[in-house]
Design an enzyme around this catalytic site. Structure first.
Site, PDB file in Angstrom:
ATOM      1  NE  ARG A  44       1.436  -5.464  -7.133  1.00 47.33           N
ATOM      2  CZ  ARG A  44       1.716  -6.449  -7.983  1.00 47.33           C
ATOM      3  NH1 ARG A  44       0.848  -7.448  -8.114  1.00 47.33           N
ATOM      4  NH2 ARG A  44       2.822  -6.456  -8.689  1.00 47.33           N
TER       5      ARG A  44
ATOM      6  CG  ASP B 140       6.074 -13.962 -11.671  1.00 46.12           C
ATOM      7  OD1 ASP B 140       7.265 -13.640 -11.777  1.00 46.12           O
ATOM      8  OD2 ASP B 140       5.281 -13.389 -10.905  1.00 46.12           O
TER       9      ASP B 140
END
Length: 357
Positions: free
Chosen positions: A74, A136
């Site tokens: 990330r 998601d």
């Protein structure tokens, strides 16, 4: 000769390898000579020039493998313009690597934060094509993201397994599903797994209404109740707080997550034995399901086709059952939320599912 860079950024998921395989096969099967450079560990590989030249064998035998063979990490967009502890200008370093390798295009696979940075690189003059990765399913501009269906399968299996033990012991079970801001995964897994109550971030819940639903089930002879709860589920009281006030409250939360907080409150209100199960990262691990293998392969091959045509600055998405190209500037920074008035919510309620509202 075309030189292509490729990286996977953010959280991993089950269909990253099939997506990269789709891009590579479309390029390597073309008549034009192509070199593909794989950047290791996401944007970190591009920043610090960590890469390797990939060949045909790197893309064989990976269709069924989860995760990403390039590695991921990330690199938060909110700090992308800020020098790191080592003083490196991240944006300048990425551009330098791109031009050093004389790349014609950078293929970036990732979710929301990844797309923000990808669009920034496009604005900086780099040729970029992206693929929509996230369990998601919350990327704007596409009806589906790869990794989502595989995660739904895993979360549904967890709920299925809980059903038997919940029925055997006559308990209330909460299954906490991933999703901090958006509830697509919890909604779909909850419906597929036969959850009686589904709590998602977009629909703030009332704990008294949840307790009432559970009591009604027991009064009708139901021995157990299953709740599918998103990580980001929020009560009506907390939803009324400002963002700053809510963050402050979360910092003081004594329970590990919202599911445990709900369990404590329900146990006191209903007097039932309430247990919590958290499948956690298993939801984005393991083998990609057949749907995701096909879907990611289609997206990847279309990305390869765009590169061969020299069409850059797009995310390859999926709208109305067709693969489409969506301008990156339209995607970056937007979330695809679950509309509280969506037809799937209405239909779930017709089935007797409560959303705590």
């Amino acid at each position: 000769m075309k030189r292509i860079g490729m990286l996977t950024s953010g959280g991993d998921c089950q269909a990253l390898n099939p997506a990269m395989r789709g891009v590579a096969k479309a390029l390597l099967n073309a008549k034009e000579t192509v070199e593909i450079y794989g950047f290791l560990d996401g944007y970190q590989g591009l920043i610090y020039s960590k890469f390797r030249l990939l060949n045909y064998t790197d893309f064989t035998g990976i269709l069924t493998k989860g995760g990403t063979f390039l590695g991921s990490s990330r690199t938060p967009f909110k700090t992308i313009r800020e020098p790191g502890p080592d003083g490196v200008d991240k944006v300048a370093a990425m551009k330098q690597t791109y031009y050093k390798l004389q790349l014609d295009c950078l293929v970036i696979l990732g979710g929301n934060g990844t797309h923000k940075t990808a669009n920034l690189l496009r604005e900086e003059g780099l040729n970029v094509i992206t693929l929509p990765k996230t369990i998601d399913n919350d990327l704007w501009g596409t009806d589906m993201t790869f990794g989502f269906q595989s995660a739904v399968d895993v979360a549904t299996d967890a709920i299925d397994c809980i059903h038997t033990t919940a029925a055997s012991h006559g308990r209330v079970f909460i299954v906490e599903v991933m999703g901090h801001k958006v509830g697509w995964l919890t909604l779909n897994a909850g419906m597929a797994g036969g959850a009686d109550i589904i709590l998602i971030p977009e629909i703030p819940y009332d704990i008294d209404k949840i307790a009432k639903k559970i009591k009604q089930r027991h009064e009708k002879g139901g021995r157990f109740t299953i709740l599918a709860v998103a990580e980001g589920a929020i009560s009506k009281e907390d939803a009324a707080l400002s963002k700053k006030e809510y963050k402050k409250k979360l910092a003081k939360r004594e329970t590990p997550s919202v599911s445990y907080e709900i369990a404590d409150k329900l146990a006191k209100k209903c007097g039932y034995d309430v247990r919590v199960t958290v499948p956690g990262h298993t939801q984005r691990g393991g083998t990609p399901c057949p749907y995701d293998r096909v879907f990611a392969s289609r997206l990847g091959s279309e990305a390869g086709e765009l590169i061969l045509k020299g069409e850059y600055g797009f995310m390859v998405g999926y709208k109305n059952r067709e693969i489409v190209k969506v301008p990156l500037e339209e995607v970056a920074g937007k979330l695809k939320m679950v509309p509280p008035d969506a037809s799937i919510i209405k239909e779930a309620k017709l089935l007797g599912i409560s959303f705590g509202d």
